[in-house]
Write a protein that holds these residues in place. Structure first.
Motif, PDB file in Angstrom:
ATOM      1  N   ILE A   1      14.007  18.056 -12.005  1.00 40.20           N
ATOM      2  CA  ILE A   1      12.923  18.867 -11.476  1.00 40.20           C
ATOM      3  C   ILE A   1      12.442  18.417 -10.087  1.00 40.20           C
ATOM      4  O   ILE A   1      12.123  19.281  -9.147  1.00 40.20           O
ATOM      5  CB  ILE A   1      11.374  18.754 -12.348  1.00 40.20           C
ATOM      6  N   SER A   2      12.364  17.272  -9.559  1.00 44.08           N
ATOM      7  CA  SER A   2      12.368  16.777  -8.219  1.00 44.08           C
ATOM      8  C   SER A   2      13.100  17.475  -7.189  1.00 44.08           C
ATOM      9  O   SER A   2      12.741  17.966  -6.348  1.00 44.08           O
ATOM     10  CB  SER A   2      12.225  15.204  -8.265  1.00 44.08           C
ATOM     11  N   ASN A   3      14.441  17.302  -7.710  1.00 44.42           N
ATOM     12  CA  ASN A   3      15.499  18.094  -6.912  1.00 44.42           C
ATOM     13  C   ASN A   3      15.316  19.588  -6.849  1.00 44.42           C
ATOM     14  O   ASN A   3      15.681  20.112  -5.763  1.00 44.42           O
ATOM     15  CB  ASN A   3      16.825  17.786  -7.393  1.00 44.42           C
TER      16      ASN A   3
ATOM     17  N   VAL B   1       0.908  -1.203  -0.028  1.00 46.03           N
ATOM     18  CA  VAL B   1      -0.014  -0.085  -0.060  1.00 46.03           C
ATOM     19  C   VAL B   1       0.911   1.203   0.079  1.00 46.03           C
ATOM     20  O   VAL B   1       1.789   1.537   0.947  1.00 46.03           O
ATOM     21  CB  VAL B   1      -1.157   0.111   1.111  1.00 46.03           C
ATOM     22  N   PRO B   2       1.005   2.174  -1.195  1.00 49.10           N
ATOM     23  CA  PRO B   2       1.542   3.601  -1.062  1.00 49.10           C
ATOM     24  C   PRO B   2       1.550   4.393   0.056  1.00 49.10           C
ATOM     25  O   PRO B   2       0.442   4.196   0.737  1.00 49.10           O
ATOM     26  CB  PRO B   2       1.098   4.048  -2.137  1.00 49.10           C
ATOM     27  N   THR B   3       2.499   4.779   0.579  1.00 44.26           N
ATOM     28  CA  THR B   3       2.509   5.580   1.717  1.00 44.26           C
ATOM     29  C   THR B   3       2.033   7.024   1.675  1.00 44.26           C
ATOM     30  O   THR B   3       1.580   7.679   2.452  1.00 44.26           O
ATOM     31  CB  THR B   3       4.034   5.701   2.082  1.00 44.26           C
ATOM     32  N   GLN B   4       1.895   7.343   0.284  1.00 43.32           N
ATOM     33  CA  GLN B   4       1.125   8.828  -0.027  1.00 43.32           C
ATOM     34  C   GLN B   4      -0.100   8.295  -0.927  1.00 43.32           C
ATOM     35  O   GLN B   4       0.015   7.454  -1.853  1.00 43.32           O
ATOM     36  CB  GLN B   4       2.105   9.639  -0.491  1.00 43.32           C
ATOM     37  N   GLY B   5      -1.066   9.048  -0.797  1.00 42.86           N
ATOM     38  CA  GLY B   5      -2.068   9.031  -1.776  1.00 42.86           C
ATOM     39  C   GLY B   5      -1.893   9.646  -3.119  1.00 42.86           C
ATOM     40  O   GLY B   5      -0.813  10.399  -3.318  1.00 42.86           O
ATOM     41  N   SER B   6      -2.584   9.135  -4.108  1.00 43.81           N
ATOM     42  CA  SER B   6      -2.291   9.708  -5.339  1.00 43.81           C
ATOM     43  C   SER B   6      -2.575  11.011  -5.712  1.00 43.81           C
ATOM     44  O   SER B   6      -3.725  11.730  -4.721  1.00 43.81           O
ATOM     45  CB  SER B   6      -3.199   8.766  -6.523  1.00 43.81           C
ATOM     46  N   VAL B   7      -2.206  11.921  -6.482  1.00 39.71           N
ATOM     47  CA  VAL B   7      -2.548  13.332  -6.622  1.00 39.71           C
ATOM     48  C   VAL B   7      -3.051  13.542  -7.973  1.00 39.71           C
ATOM     49  O   VAL B   7      -2.387  13.145  -8.928  1.00 39.71           O
ATOM     50  CB  VAL B   7      -1.121  13.948  -6.514  1.00 39.71           C
TER      51      VAL B   7
ATOM     52  N   PRO C   1       5.114  21.997  -4.162  1.00 39.56           N
ATOM     53  CA  PRO C   1       6.312  21.388  -4.544  1.00 39.56           C
ATOM     54  C   PRO C   1       6.252  19.839  -4.279  1.00 39.56           C
ATOM     55  O   PRO C   1       6.493  19.121  -5.193  1.00 39.56           O
ATOM     56  CB  PRO C   1       7.446  21.989  -3.973  1.00 39.56           C
ATOM     57  N   LEU C   2       5.947  19.546  -3.405  1.00 35.40           N
ATOM     58  CA  LEU C   2       5.923  17.875  -2.891  1.00 35.40           C
ATOM     59  C   LEU C   2       4.633  17.297  -3.616  1.00 35.40           C
ATOM     60  O   LEU C   2       4.735  16.210  -4.490  1.00 35.40           O
ATOM     61  CB  LEU C   2       5.565  17.954  -1.478  1.00 35.40           C
ATOM     62  N   LYS C   3       3.395  17.874  -3.740  1.00 37.23           N
ATOM     63  CA  LYS C   3       2.278  17.466  -4.445  1.00 37.23           C
ATOM     64  C   LYS C   3       2.787  17.428  -5.967  1.00 37.23           C
ATOM     65  O   LYS C   3       2.417  16.414  -6.594  1.00 37.23           O
ATOM     66  CB  LYS C   3       1.130  18.219  -4.351  1.00 37.23           C
ATOM     67  N   THR C   4       3.551  18.346  -6.556  1.00 34.38           N
ATOM     68  CA  THR C   4       3.976  18.210  -7.799  1.00 34.38           C
ATOM     69  C   THR C   4       4.856  17.085  -8.044  1.00 34.38           C
ATOM     70  O   THR C   4       4.484  16.542  -9.022  1.00 34.38           O
ATOM     71  CB  THR C   4       4.576  19.565  -8.146  1.00 34.38           C
ATOM     72  N   GLU C   5       5.688  16.955  -7.182  1.00 33.37           N
ATOM     73  CA  GLU C   5       6.559  15.756  -7.557  1.00 33.37           C
ATOM     74  C   GLU C   5       5.892  14.531  -7.329  1.00 33.37           C
ATOM     75  O   GLU C   5       6.230  13.675  -8.175  1.00 33.37           O
ATOM     76  CB  GLU C   5       7.675  15.885  -6.140  1.00 33.37           C
TER      77      GLU C   5
ATOM     78  N   GLU D   1      -5.810  22.769  -6.228  1.00 37.79           N
ATOM     79  CA  GLU D   1      -6.204  23.284  -5.093  1.00 37.79           C
ATOM     80  C   GLU D   1      -5.200  23.167  -3.895  1.00 37.79           C
ATOM     81  O   GLU D   1      -5.657  23.484  -2.674  1.00 37.79           O
ATOM     82  CB  GLU D   1      -7.455  22.403  -4.635  1.00 37.79           C
ATOM     83  N   THR D   2      -3.925  22.762  -4.094  1.00 42.00           N
ATOM     84  CA  THR D   2      -3.121  22.481  -3.040  1.00 42.00           C
ATOM     85  C   THR D   2      -2.466  23.772  -2.341  1.00 42.00           C
ATOM     86  O   THR D   2      -2.439  24.779  -3.196  1.00 42.00           O
ATOM     87  CB  THR D   2      -1.783  21.652  -3.564  1.00 42.00           C
ATOM     88  N   ASP D   3      -2.496  23.782  -1.141  1.00 42.75           N
ATOM     89  CA  ASP D   3      -1.822  25.059  -0.425  1.00 42.75           C
ATOM     90  C   ASP D   3      -0.389  25.191  -1.234  1.00 42.75           C
ATOM     91  O   ASP D   3       0.492  24.097  -1.333  1.00 42.75           O
ATOM     92  CB  ASP D   3      -1.726  24.828   0.804  1.00 42.75           C
TER      93      ASP D   3
END
Length: 235
Positions: free
Chosen positions: A130-132, A85-91, A105-109, A98-100
């Motif tokens: 880009i992630s970096n 089970v992924p540790t983070q939900g899908s974006v 940056p984290l949600k985009t990554e 709508e992200t704060d």
């Protein structure tokens, strides 16, 4: 060589050069996957330990019996599922918009990570780069007011221009992505566009660090024109 063959050759050369430039950053993607795997394993181990400790405590009060042992085994088997089970939900794109700002940056990554399999191999090292950049940018947004013009430009780049470039490319049928289209080759156009966005994030980071917010807002406006073609990429 025909004009079409020459265009394809030049596009392949661009893809090769850009891929080589960002190849050293591919370790970032592998490190992210290792971190996610370790988090899953840690979660699974903690759950299994809790089941065993709980069963031992209950066993002191009342014998488990065959039924109790079956329940414990079933719970331990369920704990194994935590490793998958992924540790983070899908974006989704809707959630990204709508992200704060601080979490953008984290949600985009995370969103980019979910797009990897749908993008050509030469684009993957650029995604890692880009992630970096996003990892470096994130702390700087923590103190930036969402109403600042610079904040609006950051949001526009990460939640509009970047997704439009990627989804525009994905809307093109796979057999046509390496063929000239309106004077451009989609594979090369994607690689070039991602490279420009990576450099633009680097520029944002530098200008936020120097406090030059007005310059950031002015410099970033050219992207509205440059990435208008992203909206038309899959049209």
């Amino acid at each position: 060589m025909s004009e079409v063959d020459d265009l394809i050759a030049r596009s392949n050369a661009l893809i090769a050069r850009t891929s080589e430039r960002y190849l050293s950053t591919s370790a970032r993607g592998r490190a992210h996957k290792r971190q996610d795997l370790m988090a899953r394993l840690k979660r699974m181990i903690i759950a299994a330990v809790l089941v065993v400790v709980g069963a031992a405590v209950f066993g002191f009060v009342q014998p488990l019996g065959s039924t109790g042992l079956l329940i414990v085994m079933g719970l331990l088997l369920a704990c194994v599922l935590f490793a998958f089970v992924p540790t983070q939900g899908s974006v989704t794109l809707a959630k990204l918009g709508e992200t704060d700002l601080k979490a953008l940056p984290l949600k985009t990554e995370m969103w980019l990570e979910s797009q990897r399999k749908a993008l050509p191999a030469p684009a993957i090292p650029i995604l890692d780069a880009i992630s970096n950049r996003l990892e470096t940018l994130a702390p700087q947004l923590a103190t930036l007011s969402p109403q600042e013009p610079a904040a609006l430009e950051v949001r526009r780049l990460l939640s509009d221009h970047l997704p439009e470039l990627v989804t525009g490319y994905q809307s093109i049928p796979a057999p046509l992505r390496g063929q000239p289209r309106n004077g451009r080759v989609p594979d090369a156009q994607l690689v070039e566009g991602l490279s420009v966005i990576e450099q633009e994030i680097a520029t944002m980071t530098e200008q936020l660090a120097s406090g030059d917010l007005d310059k950031l807002a002015a410099h970033n406006r050219y992207l509205e024109i440059k990435y208008q073609e992203a909206k038309e990429l899959g049209g």
